[in-house]
Design a protein around this motif. Structure first.
Motif, PDB file in Angstrom:
ATOM      1  N   TYR A 116       4.687  -2.067   4.184  1.00 35.30           N
ATOM      2  CA  TYR A 116       5.104  -3.395   3.745  1.00 35.30           C
ATOM      3  C   TYR A 116       5.203  -4.312   4.955  1.00 35.30           C
ATOM      4  O   TYR A 116       5.232  -3.867   6.109  1.00 35.30           O
ATOM      5  CB  TYR A 116       6.452  -3.341   3.011  1.00 35.30           C
ATOM      6  N   LYS A 117       5.268  -5.601   4.680  1.00 35.75           N
ATOM      7  CA  LYS A 117       5.342  -6.595   5.738  1.00 35.75           C
ATOM      8  C   LYS A 117       6.708  -7.255   5.744  1.00 35.75           C
ATOM      9  O   LYS A 117       7.267  -7.577   4.694  1.00 35.75           O
ATOM     10  CB  LYS A 117       4.261  -7.661   5.551  1.00 35.75           C
ATOM     11  N   VAL A 118       7.234  -7.448   6.934  1.00 34.47           N
ATOM     12  CA  VAL A 118       8.496  -8.153   7.122  1.00 34.47           C
ATOM     13  C   VAL A 118       8.193  -9.456   7.841  1.00 34.47           C
ATOM     14  O   VAL A 118       7.644  -9.464   8.941  1.00 34.47           O
ATOM     15  CB  VAL A 118       9.490  -7.312   7.952  1.00 34.47           C
ATOM     16  N   ASP A 119       8.533 -10.567   7.219  1.00 36.57           N
ATOM     17  CA  ASP A 119       8.214 -11.874   7.803  1.00 36.57           C
ATOM     18  C   ASP A 119       9.326 -12.414   8.692  1.00 36.57           C
ATOM     19  O   ASP A 119       9.061 -13.164   9.629  1.00 36.57           O
ATOM     20  CB  ASP A 119       7.927 -12.892   6.692  1.00 36.57           C
ATOM     21  N   LYS A 120      10.552 -12.067   8.405  1.00 36.59           N
ATOM     22  CA  LYS A 120      11.668 -12.620   9.167  1.00 36.59           C
ATOM     23  C   LYS A 120      12.554 -11.484   9.645  1.00 36.59           C
ATOM     24  O   LYS A 120      12.763 -10.510   8.941  1.00 36.59           O
ATOM     25  CB  LYS A 120      12.463 -13.597   8.298  1.00 36.59           C
ATOM     26  N   PRO A 121      13.122 -11.590  10.843  1.00 35.10           N
ATOM     27  CA  PRO A 121      13.043 -12.716  11.785  1.00 35.10           C
ATOM     28  C   PRO A 121      11.738 -12.776  12.573  1.00 35.10           C
ATOM     29  O   PRO A 121      11.461 -13.764  13.218  1.00 35.10           O
ATOM     30  CB  PRO A 121      14.227 -12.462  12.732  1.00 35.10           C
ATOM     31  N   ASP A 122      10.941 -11.688  12.563  1.00 35.31           N
ATOM     32  CA  ASP A 122       9.665 -11.723  13.250  1.00 35.31           C
ATOM     33  C   ASP A 122       8.632 -11.034  12.373  1.00 35.31           C
ATOM     34  O   ASP A 122       8.955 -10.237  11.505  1.00 35.31           O
ATOM     35  CB  ASP A 122       9.737 -11.052  14.623  1.00 35.31           C
ATOM     36  N   ASN A 123       7.386 -11.374  12.586  1.00 33.45           N
ATOM     37  CA  ASN A 123       6.321 -10.787  11.793  1.00 33.45           C
ATOM     38  C   ASN A 123       6.028  -9.365  12.281  1.00 33.45           C
ATOM     39  O   ASN A 123       5.555  -9.163  13.399  1.00 33.45           O
ATOM     40  CB  ASN A 123       5.055 -11.639  11.906  1.00 33.45           C
ATOM     41  N   TYR A 134       0.836  -1.203   0.000  1.00 32.46           N
ATOM     42  CA  TYR A 134       0.000   0.000   0.000  1.00 32.46           C
ATOM     43  C   TYR A 134       0.866   1.247   0.000  1.00 32.46           C
ATOM     44  O   TYR A 134       1.862   1.326   0.724  1.00 32.46           O
ATOM     45  CB  TYR A 134      -0.935   0.028   1.209  1.00 32.46           C
ATOM     46  N   HIS A 135       0.478   2.211  -0.848  1.00 29.50           N
ATOM     47  CA  HIS A 135       1.109   3.525  -0.886  1.00 29.50           C
ATOM     48  C   HIS A 135       0.014   4.588  -0.828  1.00 29.50           C
ATOM     49  O   HIS A 135      -1.067   4.422  -1.402  1.00 29.50           O
ATOM     50  CB  HIS A 135       1.907   3.734  -2.175  1.00 29.50           C
ATOM     51  N   LEU A 136       0.296   5.692  -0.173  1.00 26.73           N
ATOM     52  CA  LEU A 136      -0.653   6.799  -0.099  1.00 26.73           C
ATOM     53  C   LEU A 136       0.112   8.117  -0.123  1.00 26.73           C
ATOM     54  O   LEU A 136       1.005   8.348   0.694  1.00 26.73           O
ATOM     55  CB  LEU A 136      -1.483   6.710   1.189  1.00 26.73           C
ATOM     56  N   PHE A 137      -0.242   8.979  -1.079  1.00 22.12           N
ATOM     57  CA  PHE A 137       0.338  10.319  -1.135  1.00 22.12           C
ATOM     58  C   PHE A 137      -0.538  11.270  -0.327  1.00 22.12           C
ATOM     59  O   PHE A 137      -1.768  11.254  -0.434  1.00 22.12           O
ATOM     60  CB  PHE A 137       0.432  10.807  -2.589  1.00 22.12           C
ATOM     61  N   ILE A 138       0.110  12.103   0.487  1.00 24.99           N
ATOM     62  CA  ILE A 138      -0.604  13.009   1.393  1.00 24.99           C
ATOM     63  C   ILE A 138       0.015  14.394   1.311  1.00 24.99           C
ATOM     64  O   ILE A 138       1.238  14.549   1.398  1.00 24.99           O
ATOM     65  CB  ILE A 138      -0.509  12.519   2.860  1.00 24.99           C
ATOM     66  N   VAL A 166      -6.741  18.287   3.246  1.00 22.38           N
ATOM     67  CA  VAL A 166      -5.656  17.380   2.884  1.00 22.38           C
ATOM     68  C   VAL A 166      -5.960  16.819   1.506  1.00 22.38           C
ATOM     69  O   VAL A 166      -7.093  16.414   1.232  1.00 22.38           O
ATOM     70  CB  VAL A 166      -5.505  16.230   3.897  1.00 22.38           C
ATOM     71  N   ILE A 167      -4.957  16.803   0.649  1.00 23.24           N
ATOM     72  CA  ILE A 167      -5.085  16.185  -0.665  1.00 23.24           C
ATOM     73  C   ILE A 167      -4.439  14.812  -0.608  1.00 23.24           C
ATOM     74  O   ILE A 167      -3.286  14.665  -0.180  1.00 23.24           O
ATOM     75  CB  ILE A 167      -4.419  17.045  -1.755  1.00 23.24           C
ATOM     76  N   PHE A 168      -5.204  13.806  -1.001  1.00 24.76           N
ATOM     77  CA  PHE A 168      -4.729  12.424  -1.014  1.00 24.76           C
ATOM     78  C   PHE A 168      -4.694  11.912  -2.448  1.00 24.76           C
ATOM     79  O   PHE A 168      -5.500  12.321  -3.289  1.00 24.76           O
ATOM     80  CB  PHE A 168      -5.670  11.505  -0.227  1.00 24.76           C
ATOM     81  N   SER A 169      -3.792  10.987  -2.701  1.00 26.45           N
ATOM     82  CA  SER A 169      -3.843  10.191  -3.915  1.00 26.45           C
ATOM     83  C   SER A 169      -3.540   8.752  -3.510  1.00 26.45           C
ATOM     84  O   SER A 169      -2.511   8.471  -2.898  1.00 26.45           O
ATOM     85  CB  SER A 169      -2.823  10.670  -4.952  1.00 26.45           C
ATOM     86  N   GLY A 170      -4.488   7.863  -3.826  1.00 28.12           N
ATOM     87  CA  GLY A 170      -4.374   6.485  -3.380  1.00 28.12           C
ATOM     88  C   GLY A 170      -5.405   6.132  -2.331  1.00 28.12           C
ATOM     89  O   GLY A 170      -5.403   5.014  -1.807  1.00 28.12           O
ATOM     90  N   LEU A 171      -6.308   7.069  -2.022  1.00 23.31           N
ATOM     91  CA  LEU A 171      -7.358   6.851  -1.030  1.00 23.31           C
ATOM     92  C   LEU A 171      -8.689   6.677  -1.742  1.00 23.31           C
ATOM     93  O   LEU A 171      -9.098   7.536  -2.525  1.00 23.31           O
ATOM     94  CB  LEU A 171      -7.444   8.045  -0.073  1.00 23.31           C
ATOM     95  N   SER A 172      -9.369   5.576  -1.469  1.00 22.65           N
ATOM     96  CA  SER A 172     -10.673   5.321  -2.094  1.00 22.65           C
ATOM     97  C   SER A 172     -11.796   5.760  -1.175  1.00 22.65           C
ATOM     98  O   SER A 172     -11.612   5.936   0.033  1.00 22.65           O
ATOM     99  CB  SER A 172     -10.817   3.829  -2.424  1.00 22.65           C
ATOM    100  N   LEU A 173     -12.972   5.916  -1.753  1.00 19.89           N
ATOM    101  CA  LEU A 173     -14.153   6.253  -0.961  1.00 19.89           C
ATOM    102  C   LEU A 173     -14.425   5.161   0.075  1.00 19.89           C
ATOM    103  O   LEU A 173     -14.742   5.463   1.237  1.00 19.89           O
ATOM    104  CB  LEU A 173     -15.371   6.420  -1.875  1.00 19.89           C
TER     105      LEU A 173
END
Length: 249
Positions: free
Chosen positions: A205-212, A13-17, A26-33
């Motif tokens: 983003y998600k990091v799986d190792k060494p821990d979640n 996920y990315h969001l411009f703010i 606030v102006i967003f790009s990447g935000l849905s209704l």
């Protein structure tokens, strides 16, 4: 061993703010209704100022369509997947809409057309908390906040919702209690408001190792006047070192 650089595929996920705290928008790009409505629990009814939605109710006083609270989910479902401009304000009760003066009604029409108010985006008779205006061509959503603190509430709830929806693979969340699901706190986000005033991209983003756990990167993008250019340059932007990093675990 050389450090492995993340690619676009490593993020989900990315969001411009870009915040204007003086005028409280606030102006967003990447935000849905759908994401906005899902993260805000204070919206009761919606007065439509610009739309292509055909199932709204008609208010005789303003000759504008509106969405009552029990139809908002259906409204979001039908509108969220369409490529259209949308502008609306929230309100508590139709009786308040019926009290709008001719001047206020004219200002609402101006607001829908220009995406900026004549005087203020917040109306005495509506007591609206938000003004929501999205542009399909510009890939932006401009939101006025009566209480600017609602901005941090929106972002923290949005990020937490995305983590819950996308965080687990296999039985990860089933192996952990709800208390251990990574979250970001509203008070933490307030410390980064200066970045959002400059214009910034947040990337999750998600990091799986060494821990979640999850990582939230913040990159200042003050040189970008048009948010759609951010998405064209996304690969290049992500190669740049982030300005801030928030670890969620």
């Amino acid at each position: 061993m050389a450090k492995k650089h993340k690619t676009v595929d490593d993020y989900f996920y990315h969001l411009f703010i870009h915040m204007n705290d003086v005028d409280r928008f606030v102006i967003f790009s990447g935000l849905s209704l759908k994401q906005f409505i899902g993260a805000i629990d204070s919206i009761k009814n919606v007065l439509l100022l610009k739309h292509n939605y055909e199932d709204g109710l008609f208010n005789m006083h303003t000759q504008l369509d509106y969405i009552p609270s029990d139809e908002i989910k259906n409204f979001v479902k039908k509108v969220d997947d369409t490529n259209q401009d949308l502008c609306w304000v929230d309100f508590a009760d139709e009786r308040h809409v019926n009290q709008l003066t001719p001047i206020e009604q004219a200002e609402l029409l101006y607001l829908a057309h220009k995406k900026e108010p004549v005087t203020t985006p917040f109306f005495v008779n509506l007591q609206n908390r938000y003004v929501y205006c999205s542009s399909a061509a510009d890939q932006t959503t401009k939101i006025y906040f009566r209480y600017l603190e609602d901005f941090e509430t929106l972002i923290s709830t949005l990020i937490n919702n995305i983590i819950k929806e996308n965080g687990g693979n296999g039985g990860f969340w089933r192996r952990k209690s709800k208390e251990t699901i990574p979250t970001i706190d509203v008070s933490l986000l307030k410390a980064y408001r200066n970045y959002f005033k400059e214009g910034a991209l947040i990337s999750l983003y998600k990091v799986d190792k060494p821990d979640n756990h999850f990582g939230l990167e913040i990159r200042t993008l003050s040189d970008y006047d048009y948010p759609d250019e951010v998405w064209n340059d996304l690969k290049m932007i992500l190669k740049q070192e982030h300005d801030e990093f928030i670890k969620l675990k």
